[in-house]
Motif scaffolding. Sequence first.
Motif, mmCIF file in Angstrom:
data_model
loop_
_atom_site.group_PDB
_atom_site.id
_atom_site.type_symbol
_atom_site.label_atom_id
_atom_site.label_comp_id
_atom_site.label_asym_id
_atom_site.label_seq_id
_atom_site.Cartn_x
_atom_site.Cartn_y
_atom_site.Cartn_z
ATOM 1 N N ALA A 44 -6.578 45.975 -13.204
ATOM 2 C CA ALA A 44 -5.337 44.418 -13.706
ATOM 3 C C ALA A 44 -5.474 43.310 -13.528
ATOM 4 C CB ALA A 44 -4.500 44.827 -12.327
ATOM 5 N N GLY A 45 -7.443 43.084 -13.628
ATOM 6 C CA GLY A 45 -7.750 42.135 -13.357
ATOM 7 C C GLY A 45 -7.256 40.902 -11.964
ATOM 8 N N LEU A 46 -8.154 40.546 -12.127
ATOM 9 C CA LEU A 46 -8.192 39.077 -10.691
ATOM 10 C C LEU A 46 -8.893 37.575 -10.561
ATOM 11 C CD1 LEU A 46 -10.670 41.587 -8.900
ATOM 12 C CD2 LEU A 46 -8.425 41.814 -8.145
ATOM 13 N N VAL A 47 -7.602 37.419 -10.025
ATOM 14 C CA VAL A 47 -7.541 35.924 -10.242
ATOM 15 C C VAL A 47 -7.818 35.472 -8.383
ATOM 16 C CG1 VAL A 47 -5.815 35.282 -11.839
ATOM 17 C CG2 VAL A 47 -5.297 35.934 -9.480
ATOM 18 N N GLU A 48 -8.671 34.281 -8.377
ATOM 19 C CA GLU A 48 -8.966 33.711 -7.279
ATOM 20 C C GLU A 48 -7.925 32.674 -6.567
ATOM 21 O OE1 GLU A 48 -11.417 30.307 -5.277
ATOM 22 O OE2 GLU A 48 -12.673 31.826 -6.506
ATOM 23 N N LEU A 49 -7.457 32.894 -5.301
ATOM 24 C CA LEU A 49 -6.192 32.426 -4.725
ATOM 25 C C LEU A 49 -6.986 31.572 -3.463
ATOM 26 C CD1 LEU A 49 -5.114 36.078 -3.217
ATOM 27 C CD2 LEU A 49 -4.276 34.777 -4.423
ATOM 28 N N GLY A 50 -8.085 31.622 -3.245
ATOM 29 C CA GLY A 50 -8.738 30.045 -2.312
ATOM 30 C C GLY A 50 -9.830 30.757 -1.994
ATOM 31 N N ARG A 51 -10.536 29.355 -0.975
ATOM 32 C CA ARG A 51 -11.451 30.323 -0.228
ATOM 33 C C ARG A 51 -11.383 29.728 0.859
ATOM 34 N NH1 ARG A 51 -15.965 27.502 -4.554
ATOM 35 N NH2 ARG A 51 -15.029 28.321 -6.990
ATOM 36 N N GLU A 68 -19.312 31.577 2.600
ATOM 37 C CA GLU A 68 -18.064 31.201 2.661
ATOM 38 C C GLU A 68 -16.867 31.841 1.441
ATOM 39 O OE1 GLU A 68 -18.313 28.015 -0.782
ATOM 40 O OE2 GLU A 68 -19.093 29.659 -2.182
ATOM 41 N N ALA A 69 -16.108 32.508 1.704
ATOM 42 C CA ALA A 69 -15.169 33.883 0.918
ATOM 43 C C ALA A 69 -14.283 33.042 0.279
ATOM 44 C CB ALA A 69 -14.740 34.541 2.667
#
Length: 200
Positions: free
Chosen positions: A116-123, A36-37
């Motif tokens: 900059a901070g990170l947000v999850e794009l998807g999996r 899972e990524a």
Amino acid sequence: MELEFKWSTPDSGTYIEMLTSYQLPPVEKQEHIRMEARYYDTPDGMVNRLHGGLRLRTEGDQTVCCLKLAATSSFGGALKSREEYECAAPDIETGLRRLPQQTDAPADICEALCSAGLVELGRTTFTRQVTTLNTGECTVELSFDCGLITRGERHAPICEIELEYKSGSVEAFEALGNKAQETFHLKPEPQSKLARLLHL
């Protein structure tokens, strides 16, 4: 540096045919791995501007942070070459801090991404059947991935074959991949899992 061929396939049939064919070298090791990524970027898309990818992937019982940069392709888009840096890490921020210490990852890029901070794009969630092959000139991994790409409420299937260079002669690896593409009439998959995720 990551170097791999990637082909799309409707099912595992061609992968099995490739493994049983006399055209390919002897098998050294076979594994089934559940993966899972989670993919990340900054709010302003820094990773995308770098033509890269940033992910935290669970591979069996191990979690690995991976940063990829500067992809190039050939053989109709099937062969990919790119900078790749990875290390074990419990989360993406820890991974970015460890990468410059444990690999040759550019420290300025890793620091900028953390700041900059990170947000999850998807999996992506998939099962990988992977076989290690040795030609005598090079060692490679032949794998079949089957699973799902998810971005919000949108989904797309994963069904692909990869041939990844591990060691030995790069020329022999490219010749093996080109021969496999011609012999088994494989369809190049020019887009990475991340690229397909971003198009959902």
